[in-house]
Design an enzyme around this catalytic site. Sequence first.
Site: not given
Ligand SMILES: Cc1ncc(COP(=O)(O)O)c(C=O)c1O
Length: 438
Positions: A151, A228, A231, A254, A394
């Site tokens: 992401h 990260d 998910q 999330k 993203c």
């Molecule tokens: C794998 C992953 N990393 C990072 C993020 C970023 O999360 P946030 O926008 O809540 O900071 C997301 C959000 O879609 C994600 O799915």
Amino acid sequence: MSVVSTPATLKHAAGMIDDAEARRIRNDFPILSQQVNGSPLVYLDSGATSQNPLCVLEAEQEYYEQRNAAVHRGAHMLAVSATDAFENARETVAGFINAGMDEVVWTSNATEAINLIAYAFSNASVGRGGDAAARFVVGPGDELVVTEMEHHANLIPWQELAFRTGATLRYIPVDDAGALRLDEAEHIIGPRTKVVAFTHASNVLGTINPVATLVRLAREAGAAVVLDACQSVPHMGVDVKALDVDFAAFSGHKMLGPTGIGVLYGRAELLNAMPPFLTGGSMITTVTMEKAEYLPSPQRFEAGTQRISQAVALAAAVDYLRETGMDRIHAWEAELGQRLVAGLEAIDGVRVLGPAAGAERIGLAAFDVDGVHAHDVGQFLDDKGIAVRVGHHCAQPLHRRLGLVATTRASTYLYNTTDDVDAFLDAVAGVRPFFGVN
Ligand SMILES: Cc1ncc(COP(=O)(O)O)c(C=O)c1O
């Protein structure tokens, strides 16, 4: 003192989740009872943001009705009550991932958590933090390693760190099926590597990455591991100590919590040696006109007035998830994910990204409909009350690698039923005929 209701579903925390229980769970989420475009809402966008059970909404309201005050600095009763609620929330979230209380830093989201680490590295690289921070110094000749499936939140902060310090950014590629090329990783991660940052579960492919293998390679190289966990933490039991990662980041919104709060986990020893990212009030011991001394973790990273009600509500979300059972949630979503993938694979002209039906994946599926733009697919589904995500999610480099610009993604959570998945599959089957594509 709490006036927060106990959800009916939490009395059923045995055996597997099934449709009957998922329907009961759904009743705890007020937003899910609405009609959209004349149809009952089918919410399949929890990978982007999840919905809140009533107990989470009530926890936030109760905080504002009973306790609201600035934490850590007041001498009055409300300030003590707010501080207790704030720190109890930290304890709840820390326990959820098997971390210590000094290892959980509140941030506004996962994106900020990852930026916090990257900025701590660059602050160390310009000499902040002294000898204790020497291990975070990066510069020309050093390498930061990410993967091609990240992401943007776990890519751009490392690009920027490389720009600021002269370090080199490298990435582990994915194969045509979207799996990490571990054979390549063996060569990419080496003595120059300072950071290995990767996603636990892909928000596009649904793959669960081999954390143990990547941690081993990073350890052999002496590099820090940044996970990260956006998910994974919402959808499966995650034990940061068992995974042996140095840092992990995830977002409250999330995992049934509110927006505006995220979590940075870091090993206490590392957090206490790291220079801060944001500076200002509440994170210091002594300040003169020339300089400041900083508190230990977590306060050293929590400058300014904090997101207190969000922390309290996130703890209520964690209680809800815990009482429902993370293993049960994971198993239910795996079942929904397999139904999604098998159903999509059976539709002419649909290409599913990531592992094929039968292979392990989290409960989401991104797909391309040949001849129909993802935005048209999303609009068509919305007309039927079905909420999905469209675009590059993203993850532009990953889409480019797979020869796509945009895809449609359906993502499930504990409140989805097989009826939701089937309604979605029926609708997707109608997309190409509707747009006149053969
Ligand atoms: C794998 C992953 N990393 C990072 C993020 C970023 O999360 P946030 O926008 O809540 O900071 C997301 C959000 O879609 C994600 O799915």
